[in-house]
Scaffold this motif. Structure first.
Motif, mmCIF file in Angstrom:
data_model
loop_
_atom_site.group_PDB
_atom_site.id
_atom_site.type_symbol
_atom_site.label_atom_id
_atom_site.label_comp_id
_atom_site.label_asym_id
_atom_site.label_seq_id
_atom_site.Cartn_x
_atom_site.Cartn_y
_atom_site.Cartn_z
ATOM 1 N N SER A 1 -1.466 -3.870 -11.306
ATOM 2 C CA SER A 1 -3.029 -2.781 -10.802
ATOM 3 C C SER A 1 -3.798 -3.699 -9.690
ATOM 4 C CB SER A 1 -3.595 -2.901 -11.944
ATOM 5 O OG SER A 1 -4.963 -1.830 -11.657
ATOM 6 N N LEU A 2 -4.147 -4.539 -9.381
ATOM 7 C CA LEU A 2 -4.604 -5.424 -8.017
ATOM 8 C C LEU A 2 -4.030 -5.854 -6.842
ATOM 9 C CD1 LEU A 2 -7.008 -6.955 -6.932
ATOM 10 C CD2 LEU A 2 -6.330 -9.199 -8.109
ATOM 11 N N LEU A 3 -2.503 -5.949 -7.250
ATOM 12 C CA LEU A 3 -1.337 -5.986 -6.403
ATOM 13 C C LEU A 3 -1.257 -4.810 -5.813
ATOM 14 C CD1 LEU A 3 0.712 -7.586 -5.252
ATOM 15 C CD2 LEU A 3 1.984 -6.609 -7.512
ATOM 16 N N VAL A 4 -0.740 -3.365 -6.771
ATOM 17 C CA VAL A 4 -0.759 -1.826 -5.745
ATOM 18 C C VAL A 4 -1.870 -2.151 -5.183
ATOM 19 C CG1 VAL A 4 -0.614 -0.096 -6.585
ATOM 20 C CG2 VAL A 4 0.808 -1.563 -7.852
ATOM 21 N N ARG A 5 -3.392 -2.146 -5.954
ATOM 22 C CA ARG A 5 -4.570 -1.557 -4.906
ATOM 23 C C ARG A 5 -4.269 -2.294 -3.537
ATOM 24 N NH1 ARG A 5 -6.781 -2.195 -9.991
ATOM 25 N NH2 ARG A 5 -7.896 -3.531 -9.386
ATOM 26 N N GLN A 6 -4.001 -3.750 -4.234
ATOM 27 C CA GLN A 6 -3.713 -4.530 -1.885
ATOM 28 C C GLN A 6 -2.802 -4.453 -1.410
ATOM 29 O OE1 GLN A 6 -3.238 -8.730 -4.569
ATOM 30 N NE2 GLN A 6 -5.381 -8.980 -3.933
ATOM 31 N N GLU A 7 -1.651 -3.412 -1.457
ATOM 32 C CA GLU A 7 -0.682 -3.490 -1.230
ATOM 33 C C GLU A 7 -1.153 -2.116 -0.923
ATOM 34 O OE1 GLU A 7 2.019 -5.222 -0.255
ATOM 35 O OE2 GLU A 7 1.947 -6.178 -1.923
ATOM 36 N N VAL A 8 -1.562 -1.176 -1.092
ATOM 37 C CA VAL A 8 -2.186 -0.001 -0.458
ATOM 38 C C VAL A 8 -3.006 -0.112 0.291
ATOM 39 C CG1 VAL A 8 -3.045 2.016 -0.832
ATOM 40 C CG2 VAL A 8 -1.489 1.726 -2.491
ATOM 41 N N ALA A 9 -3.857 -1.202 0.221
ATOM 42 C CA ALA A 9 -5.493 -1.181 1.418
ATOM 43 C C ALA A 9 -4.154 -1.893 2.641
ATOM 44 C CB ALA A 9 -5.640 -1.889 0.916
ATOM 45 N N LEU A 10 -3.049 -2.565 2.336
ATOM 46 C CA LEU A 10 -2.929 -3.630 3.627
ATOM 47 C C LEU A 10 -1.778 -2.218 4.451
ATOM 48 C CD1 LEU A 10 -1.474 -5.680 5.366
ATOM 49 C CD2 LEU A 10 0.758 -6.332 3.456
ATOM 50 N N ALA A 11 -1.402 -1.374 2.977
ATOM 51 C CA ALA A 11 -0.347 -0.582 3.770
ATOM 52 C C ALA A 11 -1.936 0.474 5.086
ATOM 53 C CB ALA A 11 -0.115 1.050 3.070
ATOM 54 N N LYS A 12 -2.873 1.302 4.132
ATOM 55 C CA LYS A 12 -3.644 1.733 4.908
ATOM 56 C C LYS A 12 -4.229 1.021 6.623
ATOM 57 C CE LYS A 12 -5.827 4.099 1.311
ATOM 58 N NZ LYS A 12 -7.043 4.312 0.656
ATOM 59 N N GLU A 13 -4.593 0.181 6.546
ATOM 60 C CA GLU A 13 -4.881 -1.677 7.402
ATOM 61 C C GLU A 13 -3.721 -1.095 8.553
ATOM 62 O OE1 GLU A 13 -7.083 -2.639 9.918
ATOM 63 O OE2 GLU A 13 -7.890 -2.109 8.449
ATOM 64 N N GLU A 14 -2.651 -1.607 7.920
ATOM 65 C CA GLU A 14 -1.413 -1.628 9.400
ATOM 66 C C GLU A 14 -1.197 -0.133 9.554
ATOM 67 O OE1 GLU A 14 3.453 -2.451 9.285
ATOM 68 O OE2 GLU A 14 2.335 -2.381 7.001
ATOM 69 N N LEU A 15 -1.625 1.255 8.597
ATOM 70 C CA LEU A 15 -1.321 2.715 10.005
ATOM 71 C C LEU A 15 -2.648 2.803 10.593
ATOM 72 C CD1 LEU A 15 0.085 4.664 7.202
ATOM 73 C CD2 LEU A 15 1.243 3.615 8.762
ATOM 74 N N ALA A 16 -3.993 1.920 10.480
ATOM 75 C CA ALA A 16 -4.607 2.607 11.001
ATOM 76 C C ALA A 16 -4.407 1.298 11.789
ATOM 77 C CB ALA A 16 -6.195 1.913 10.256
ATOM 78 N N ALA A 17 -4.106 0.869 12.279
ATOM 79 C CA ALA A 17 -3.852 -0.341 13.206
ATOM 80 C C ALA A 17 -2.928 0.329 14.047
ATOM 81 C CB ALA A 17 -3.724 -1.643 13.104
ATOM 82 N N LYS A 18 -1.812 0.540 13.522
ATOM 83 C CA LYS A 18 -0.904 1.642 14.243
ATOM 84 C C LYS A 18 -1.789 2.976 15.588
ATOM 85 C CE LYS A 18 3.760 -0.146 12.597
ATOM 86 N NZ LYS A 18 4.430 0.667 12.073
ATOM 87 N N GLY A 19 -2.294 3.695 14.399
ATOM 88 C CA GLY A 19 -2.827 4.470 15.417
ATOM 89 C C GLY A 19 -3.892 4.503 15.728
ATOM 90 N N ARG A 20 -4.483 3.407 15.774
ATOM 91 C CA ARG A 20 -5.400 3.034 16.788
ATOM 92 C C ARG A 20 -4.518 3.245 18.473
ATOM 93 N NH1 ARG A 20 -8.021 0.790 13.052
ATOM 94 N NH2 ARG A 20 -7.413 -1.131 13.422
ATOM 95 N N ARG A 21 -3.808 2.720 18.070
ATOM 96 C CA ARG A 21 -2.727 1.681 19.144
ATOM 97 C C ARG A 21 -2.080 3.124 19.946
ATOM 98 N NH1 ARG A 21 0.257 -1.865 16.450
ATOM 99 N NH2 ARG A 21 -1.343 -3.449 15.190
ATOM 100 N N VAL A 22 -1.093 3.638 18.906
ATOM 101 C CA VAL A 22 -1.233 5.122 19.860
ATOM 102 C C VAL A 22 -2.188 5.821 20.320
ATOM 103 C CG1 VAL A 22 -0.275 7.209 18.445
ATOM 104 C CG2 VAL A 22 1.054 5.121 17.867
ATOM 105 N N GLY A 23 -3.263 6.204 19.820
ATOM 106 C CA GLY A 23 -4.557 6.732 20.027
ATOM 107 C C GLY A 23 -5.191 6.344 22.026
ATOM 108 N N ARG A 24 -4.581 5.259 21.544
ATOM 109 C CA ARG A 24 -5.269 4.152 22.992
ATOM 110 C C ARG A 24 -3.576 4.428 23.941
ATOM 111 N NH1 ARG A 24 -7.525 0.133 19.593
ATOM 112 N NH2 ARG A 24 -6.138 -0.780 20.040
ATOM 113 N N GLY A 25 -3.155 4.907 24.006
ATOM 114 C CA GLY A 25 -1.688 4.667 24.384
ATOM 115 C C GLY A 25 -1.816 5.953 24.838
ATOM 116 N N GLY A 26 -1.657 7.263 24.264
ATOM 117 C CA GLY A 26 -1.415 8.466 24.347
ATOM 118 C C GLY A 26 -3.100 8.724 25.309
ATOM 119 N N GLY A 27 -4.023 8.606 25.115
ATOM 120 C CA GLY A 27 -5.056 8.357 26.293
ATOM 121 C C GLY A 27 -4.616 8.040 27.546
ATOM 122 N N LEU A 28 -4.130 7.094 27.667
ATOM 123 C CA LEU A 28 -3.642 6.061 29.323
ATOM 124 C C LEU A 28 -2.333 6.590 29.188
ATOM 125 C CD1 LEU A 28 -3.948 2.248 28.074
ATOM 126 C CD2 LEU A 28 -5.552 3.972 29.906
#
Length: 150
Positions: free
Chosen positions: A39-66
Motif C-alpha cells: 500500500s505504501l509503495l502504491v501511494r509512493q508510486e502515485v505521488a511520483l506519477a503526480k509530481e512527474e506529470l505536474a513537472a511536465k505540465g509546467r514545462r508544457v505551459g511555459r513552452g506553450g506560452g513562449l
C-alpha cells in the motif's frame, strides 16, 4: 549419580521460549506487513506519477506560452512583410493585382503549415509518466523475484 531428577520443560534450541524461531513471524503478521508495504509503495508510486506529470505540465505551459508569444510577434512581422511585398509589386503591377498575389502566397503557406501541424499532432504520443512506469515495472519484477525465492 546422586540426587534427584527434576522434571524441566524441554526447550528447543531453535525456538527459544517454545515460540517461533528467531526472525520468524506468524503468517498473518507477514501478510499484514506485506499489505502495508504494498500500500505504501502504491501511494509512493502515485505521488511520483503526480509530481512527474505536474513537472511536465509546467514545462508544457511555459513552452506553450513562449511559443504563443513568438507566434504573435511573427504574425505582426508577417503583416508588415505582406504590406511591403504588396507595395513592391505595386511598382510593376496594379495595386489590386499585387495585393491578390501576396494574399494567395500567404494562404498557400498557411495551408502547408496546417498540413504539417496536423501530421505532427497525429504522431504525438499521449503524455505518460515514463519514470514512474519504469519504477513500477522494477517494483513488480523485484516482488516476483522475491516471491520465487521463498
Amino acid at each position: 549419580m546422586t540426587g534427584t531428577m527434576e522434571a524441566r520443560p524441554v526447550r528447543d534450541r531453535h525456538h527459544p521460549a517454545g515460540g517461533h524461531a528467531v526472525g520468524e513471524r506468524p503468517v498473518g503478521e507477514l501478510v499484514h506487513q506485506a499489505t502495508e508495504q504494498l500500500s505504501l509503495l502504491v501511494r509512493q508510486e502515485v505521488a511520483l506519477a503526480k509530481e512527474e506529470l505536474a513537472a511536465k505540465g509546467r514545462r508544457v505551459g511555459r513552452g506553450g506560452g513562449l511559443m504563443g508569444a513568438a507566434g504573435a510577434v511573427a504574425y505582426v512581422g508577417l503583416i508588415v512583410l505582406a504590406g511591403a511585398a504588396t507595395a513592391a509589386l505595386s511598382l510593376v503591377l496594379p495595386v489590386w493585382a499585387a495585393a491578390l498575389i501576396v494574399t494567395g502566397v500567404l494562404f498557400a503557406t498557411a495551408a502547408v503549415l496546417a498540413a504539417l501541424g496536423r501530421a505532427q499532432l497525429r504522431r504525438a504520443a499521449p503524455p505518460t509518466p515514463e519514470e514512474t512506469l519504469v519504477s513500477v515495472k522494477a517494483d513488480v519484477e523485484e516482488i516476483r523475484e522475491r516471491a520465487h525465492h521463498r
